[in-house]
Motif scaffolding. Structure first.
Motif, mmCIF file in Angstrom:
data_model
loop_
_atom_site.group_PDB
_atom_site.id
_atom_site.type_symbol
_atom_site.label_atom_id
_atom_site.label_comp_id
_atom_site.label_asym_id
_atom_site.label_seq_id
_atom_site.Cartn_x
_atom_site.Cartn_y
_atom_site.Cartn_z
ATOM 1 N N ASN A 68 4.987 2.877 10.438
ATOM 2 C CA ASN A 68 4.284 3.073 11.557
ATOM 3 C C ASN A 68 3.435 4.635 11.445
ATOM 4 O O ASN A 68 2.533 4.850 12.130
ATOM 5 C CB ASN A 68 5.427 3.516 12.583
ATOM 6 N N LYS B 293 0.157 3.701 10.101
ATOM 7 C CA LYS B 293 -0.457 3.088 11.003
ATOM 8 C C LYS B 293 -1.248 4.238 11.791
ATOM 9 O O LYS B 293 -2.390 4.144 12.136
ATOM 10 C CB LYS B 293 0.356 2.272 12.032
ATOM 11 N N HIS C 238 3.318 -5.107 7.911
ATOM 12 C CA HIS C 238 2.278 -3.935 7.777
ATOM 13 C C HIS C 238 1.015 -4.575 7.340
ATOM 14 O O HIS C 238 -0.059 -4.064 7.669
ATOM 15 C CB HIS C 238 2.668 -2.761 7.033
ATOM 16 N N ARG D 142 -0.288 -7.321 7.589
ATOM 17 C CA ARG D 142 -0.763 -8.124 8.260
ATOM 18 C C ARG D 142 -1.376 -7.392 9.565
ATOM 19 O O ARG D 142 -2.584 -7.725 9.959
ATOM 20 C CB ARG D 142 -0.012 -9.013 9.008
ATOM 21 N N TRP D 143 -0.837 -6.276 9.968
ATOM 22 C CA TRP D 143 -1.678 -5.398 10.794
ATOM 23 C C TRP D 143 -2.968 -4.691 10.240
ATOM 24 O O TRP D 143 -3.880 -4.706 10.793
ATOM 25 C CB TRP D 143 -0.459 -4.196 11.063
ATOM 26 N N GLN E 196 -5.478 -7.285 10.366
ATOM 27 C CA GLN E 196 -6.072 -7.619 11.694
ATOM 28 C C GLN E 196 -7.208 -6.409 11.910
ATOM 29 O O GLN E 196 -8.277 -6.480 12.487
ATOM 30 C CB GLN E 196 -4.949 -7.424 12.770
ATOM 31 N N LYS E 197 -6.670 -5.294 11.344
ATOM 32 C CA LYS E 197 -7.652 -4.177 11.671
ATOM 33 C C LYS E 197 -9.119 -4.298 10.861
ATOM 34 O O LYS E 197 -10.032 -3.893 11.461
ATOM 35 C CB LYS E 197 -6.816 -2.751 11.352
#
Length: 349
Positions: free
Chosen positions: A140, A143, A176, A178-179, A182-183
């Motif tokens: 996190n 991120k 993470h 996958r996040w 997507q970004k």
């Protein structure tokens, strides 16, 4: 605590020299003892190890694998970080000091008890995630660093890939990843797979590279951990959300995983993935006819060079479900006859 402090003291070169000088100065020494080491000195030593890890990545940005070197005690006065070619090794004795240190340092930052500069925060989270990639708080924080522009999304894909070489099933790492994907796709403005002029070609090439890299990462992780559900689930996610279940990609995956399942005949997850591919191709047949024959960015040059009529014919032939199912049954029959008694083969059949 005496044993721990003794291991750390062995690491410090000046201590060895001081001991040698002490015996030269006084050859009549008749007793030795241990003096408790202050926590400040321990922190300095561990920070040095964190810097060694950071320097290793600066020295070789192509590191492709991490691992632990079995070493219950510190040997000589050298760094526990070993870099050989593209492989990064960490001597196991220092983990019990290093992991709690970076863990506590990050928690203090999150609880606003201690401020960390962004470059220090990047180093601390990298070290922590290489040792324990299932620590969601660290991901996190990464991120936040990505959103603030401190680090590039591609850097976190690289970090996640490295973590998966040691912890191939780590669910937090896949989440993470996958996040970040997507970004990346949002920044690249890739809403679809259709080639639309010169700009679309550039985006399509980027998307193709992303898909191919993810397939490679998933294959490597699946090979490192039997029935790696998280890796295969991620692979399905990529097909659904990045490749948009493009027919050509599905067919390529059906072909490329045939050899893999033939070498991992007890891996249920691999066969489940092939079932997903067949079901997705079956669903594609319910779309309008031109949806199957439209050549997307991921069609091979060989098919694109054919006359239009022959293109359509080959596309229809490849997506003919009866042909694909018969071929899959033949594969199962061959594997069952070659390797008897494997439940995964019969369940897939």
């Amino acid at each position: 605590m005496a044993e721990s402090e003794e291991e750390i003291s062995v690491l410090i070169e000046r201590v060895v020299k001081d001991i040698t000088n002490a015996f030269k100065k006084n050859p009549d020494i008749d007793e030795i003892g241990l003096i408790p080491c202050p926590e400040e000195e321990i922190s300095v030593l561990i920070e040095r190890v964190v810097k060694d890890i950071t320097n290793a990545f600066k020295k070789n940005p192509d590191i492709d694998e991490i691992g632990l070197i079995p070493c219950p005690e510190a040997r000589c006065n050298r760094s526990p970080i070993v870099l050989v070619e593209n492989k990064l090794g960490i001597e196991s004795w220092c983990i019990k000091f290093l992991l709690p240190y970076v863990h506590n340092k990050l928690l203090q930052y999150k609880l606003r008890k201690k401020w960390l500069e962004q470059d220090v925060l990047t180093d601390v989270t990298r070290t922590l995630l290489l040792l324990n990639p299932d620590f969601a708080t660290a991901w996190n924080v990464r991120k936040e660093l990505v959103l603030s522009g401190t680090i590039e999304p591609i850097q976190d894909l690289y970090l996640a890939k490295l973590a998966l070489t040691k912890f191939p099933k780590s669910p937090e790492t896949w989440i993470h990843r996958r996040w970040v994907l997507q970004k990346l796709t949002q920044e690249a403005s890739l809403p679809c797979l259709v080639n639309k002029g010169s700009t679309g070609v550039e985006l399509s090439e980027k998307l193709q590279q992303i898909v191919q890299e993810e397939m490679k990462v998933c294959t490597e992780a699946a090979g490192r951990y039997p029935s790696n559900y998280n890796a295969w689930s991620h692979r399905i996610w990529v097909l659904q959300h990045i490749a948009k279940c493009n027919v050509k990609v599905l067919l390529d995956e059906l072909s490329s995983t045939e050899n893999w399942v033939s070498m991992h005949i007890s891996d249920h997850s691999g066969f489940h993935y092939r079932q997903f591919l067949l079901k997705s191709l079956l669903a594609a047949r319910s779309l309008p006819n031109n949806a199957l024959t439209t050549l997307s960015l991921l069609h091979s040059e060989q098919i694109c060079s054919l006359p239009k009529g022959e293109k359509d014919f080959q596309e229809r032939q490849k997506t003919d479900m009866s042909h694909l199912c018969v071929k899959e049954l033949a594969l199962c029959t061959d594997l069952i006859e070659t390797y008897t008694g494997h439940e995964a083969l019969w369940c897939h059949r």
